[in-house]
Enzyme design. Structure first.
Site, PDB file in Angstrom:
ATOM      1  N   TRP A 124       0.749  -0.935  -0.307  1.00 40.07           N
ATOM      2  CA  TRP A 124       0.155  -0.239  -0.095  1.00 40.07           C
ATOM      3  C   TRP A 124       0.929   1.379  -0.043  1.00 40.07           C
ATOM      4  O   TRP A 124       1.546   1.258   1.242  1.00 40.07           O
ATOM      5  CB  TRP A 124      -1.343  -0.115   0.973  1.00 40.07           C
ATOM      6  CG  TRP A 124      -1.616   1.102   0.971  1.00 40.07           C
ATOM      7  CD1 TRP A 124      -2.681   1.929   0.004  1.00 40.07           C
ATOM      8  CD2 TRP A 124      -1.845   2.018   2.869  1.00 40.07           C
ATOM      9  NE1 TRP A 124      -3.044   2.913   1.376  1.00 40.07           N
ATOM     10  CE2 TRP A 124      -3.179   2.746   2.570  1.00 40.07           C
ATOM     11  CE3 TRP A 124      -1.805   1.827   4.283  1.00 40.07           C
ATOM     12  CZ2 TRP A 124      -3.390   3.752   3.161  1.00 40.07           C
ATOM     13  CZ3 TRP A 124      -1.991   2.630   5.017  1.00 40.07           C
ATOM     14  CH2 TRP A 124      -3.113   3.962   4.241  1.00 40.07           C
ATOM     15  N   ASP A 205      -1.333  -5.872   9.453  1.00 35.57           N
ATOM     16  CA  ASP A 205      -3.104  -4.791   9.270  1.00 35.57           C
ATOM     17  C   ASP A 205      -3.512  -5.736   8.208  1.00 35.57           C
ATOM     18  O   ASP A 205      -3.618  -6.358   7.059  1.00 35.57           O
ATOM     19  CB  ASP A 205      -1.296  -4.814   7.277  1.00 35.57           C
ATOM     20  CG  ASP A 205      -2.740  -2.378   7.442  1.00 35.57           C
ATOM     21  OD1 ASP A 205      -3.255  -3.044   7.316  1.00 35.57           O
ATOM     22  OD2 ASP A 205      -1.938  -1.771   6.347  1.00 35.57           O
ATOM     23  N   LYS A 240     -13.305  -0.243   5.522  1.00 37.12           N
ATOM     24  CA  LYS A 240     -14.673  -1.161   4.283  1.00 37.12           C
ATOM     25  C   LYS A 240     -15.560  -1.496   4.510  1.00 37.12           C
ATOM     26  O   LYS A 240     -16.560  -2.090   3.934  1.00 37.12           O
ATOM     27  CB  LYS A 240     -13.710  -2.203   3.715  1.00 37.12           C
ATOM     28  CG  LYS A 240     -11.828  -1.926   3.023  1.00 37.12           C
ATOM     29  CD  LYS A 240     -11.874  -0.379   2.490  1.00 37.12           C
ATOM     30  CE  LYS A 240     -10.902   0.154   2.648  1.00 37.12           C
ATOM     31  NZ  LYS A 240      -9.876   1.078   1.500  1.00 37.12           N
TER      32      LYS A 240
HETATM   33  C1  LMR Z   1      -7.034   2.595  -0.717  1.00 36.97           C
HETATM   34  O1  LMR Z   1      -5.900   1.275  -0.739  1.00 36.97           O
HETATM   35  O2  LMR Z   1      -6.787   2.854  -2.126  1.00 36.97           O
HETATM   36  C2  LMR Z   1      -7.502   2.811   0.389  1.00 36.97           C
HETATM   37  O3  LMR Z   1      -6.982   1.957   1.372  1.00 36.97           O
HETATM   38  C3  LMR Z   1      -7.317   4.242   0.666  1.00 36.97           C
HETATM   39  C4  LMR Z   1      -6.608   5.161   1.386  1.00 36.97           C
HETATM   40  O4  LMR Z   1      -6.233   5.853   2.010  1.00 36.97           O
HETATM   41  O5  LMR Z   1      -5.426   5.327   0.284  1.00 36.97           O
END
Ligand code: LMR
Length: 394
Positions: A124, A205, A240
């Site tokens: 992420w 996570d 989510k």
């Molecule tokens: C994403 O990966 O799009 C979500 O977790 C929202 C974010 O805060 O990035």
């Protein structure tokens, strides 16, 4: 103050939403940020959430501060959700979103354990920023194999075997973001046993519980760590699975070797939260507690969660089929194997830019498509555009 300061780059994910909103084109599609949309392209408030809010409207009788750790009942419900039952050797605090949980975890790591955290390649986009801002050194381990569009199992396990004792490893509990490639129950056991043997700790996570297989089946990784009896932490996000995005509702759970250590852990979780944000925003946590304490509301919520997961699965299948029909130069079957909201499409940066500039379709620079944003109304147009992007000469 700002005269000689360079502007910060836009956020890789939320910055896209800003650009999308400013795009004057009428037919535009935002497949960037991980937000669930229904068939009409709307991000709904779940009925279970609305019902809980009605109860809260009638029963809530103060807006005084929350306890630093949030309400005890919330912590109990979070543990039942992530472990299946309350875990005596763990401590949970209510945090502002999963991001808040990750930041508190990073502070704890820096102060009491690891100065280095290992994240998957890819991960992420915000993980690096959060950990670096907390003063940790961020390193990465192999995870995704772009050729097979699957786990790079050899690279992954080899890296885990060589991570130094005392470091921390960030693992995605399920629905790996961005790749959608998850590890199996046996592989989780292997990971937990390597952690125990090598002496590194894990930060799990858990942002998509219920979006993989089910609330219960998605616990597989957390259960493997619980069984291994090592220390670890779990950062939960309820953005989510309860659709509570803007309510910033999350939790950090520290699992210690023994109940007495969990007492020490909670004191530091609280001390850390106090200096970062003092105490959590109440509303989202109260909604979750109200739902999970009611059999009727939790059954309704589970039905709604199942429906979101199933809609995403259908959208995955339709995307893979639509692209195959349009003759894209790849086997799209991997898209239906991926778990969670995202499809790591294999689109290159140039193709992503083409989609944004020429077609007003926004996806994350890594090629991550938010499948949960595909609807019957935009599917054909997106398939046409992605196929055109992929079929263009390099
Ligand atoms: C994403 O990966 O799009 C979500 O977790 C929202 C974010 O805060 O990035």
């Amino acid at each position: 103050m700002w005269k000689n300061v360079e502007a910060a780059p836009a956020d890789a994910i939320l910055g896209l939403t800003e650009a999308f909103k400013n795009d004057p084109r009428f037919a535009k599609v935002n497949l960037g940020v991980g937000v669930y949309k229904d068939e009409e392209g709307h991000t709904p408030i779940l009925t279970s959430v609305k019902k809980a809010e009605k109860i809260l409207l009638e029963t809530e009788n103060t807006k005084s501060y929350m306890p630093i750790a949030g309400e005890a009942a919330y912590g109990t419900e979070v543990q039942k959700m992530i472990f299946g039952s309350v875990c005596e050797r763990s401590a949970t605090i209510h945090t502002p979103g999963g991001t808040g949980a990750l930041r508190v975890a990073a502070e704890l790591l820096r102060n009491f354990s690891s100065k280095t955290i290992w994240v998957s390649n890819p991960t992420w986009a915000n993980h690096n920023n959060i950990f670096e801002a907390a003063g940790l050194t961020v390193k990465s381990y192999p995870y995704y194999d772009a050729k097979t569009k699957d786990l790079d199992a050899a690279g992954f396990f080899d890296a885990l075997e060589n991570i130094p004792a005392g470091d921390c490893v960030l693992l995605h509990a399920c629905c790996h973001n961005p790749s959608g490639v998850d590890i199996s129950a046996d592989q989780w056991k292997q990971v937990a046993s390597i952690a125990q043997k090598k002496g590194w700790s894990a930060l799990v996570d858990f942002a998509y519980q219920g979006f993989g297989e089910s609330i219960e089946a998605d616990r597989v990784g957390v259960e493997a760590f619980l069984a291994s009896e090592t220390d670890f932490m779990v950062a939960s996000s309820f953005s989510k699975n309860f659709g509570l995005y803007r309510e910033r509702t999350g939790a950090l759970t520290a699992v210690a070797a023994a109940p007495a250590d969990a007492e020490t852990a909670i004191s530091h979780l609280k001390a850390t939260a106090r200096v970062l944000y003092s105490n959590p925003p109440a509303h989202g946590g109260q909604i979750i507690t109200t739902i999970l304490q009611s059999e009727e509301l939790s059954n309704l919520w589970k039905t709604e969660l199942d429906a979101m997961r199933e809609r995403i699965a259908q959208a995955r299948a339709a995307l893979a089929e639509g692209l195959t029909e349009r003759g894209v130069p790849m086997d799209c079957s991997f898209m239906t194997r991926q778990k969670g909201m995202f499809s790591f499409s294999g689109l290159t940066k140039d193709q992503v830019n083409f989609l944004k500039d020429e077609k007003a379709i926004y996806i994350v620079g890594s090629g991550r498509i938010n499948v949960a944003g595909l609807t019957p109304g935009n599917m054909a147009g997106v398939c046409d555009a992605v196929a055109e992007a992929m079929n263009q000469p390099a």
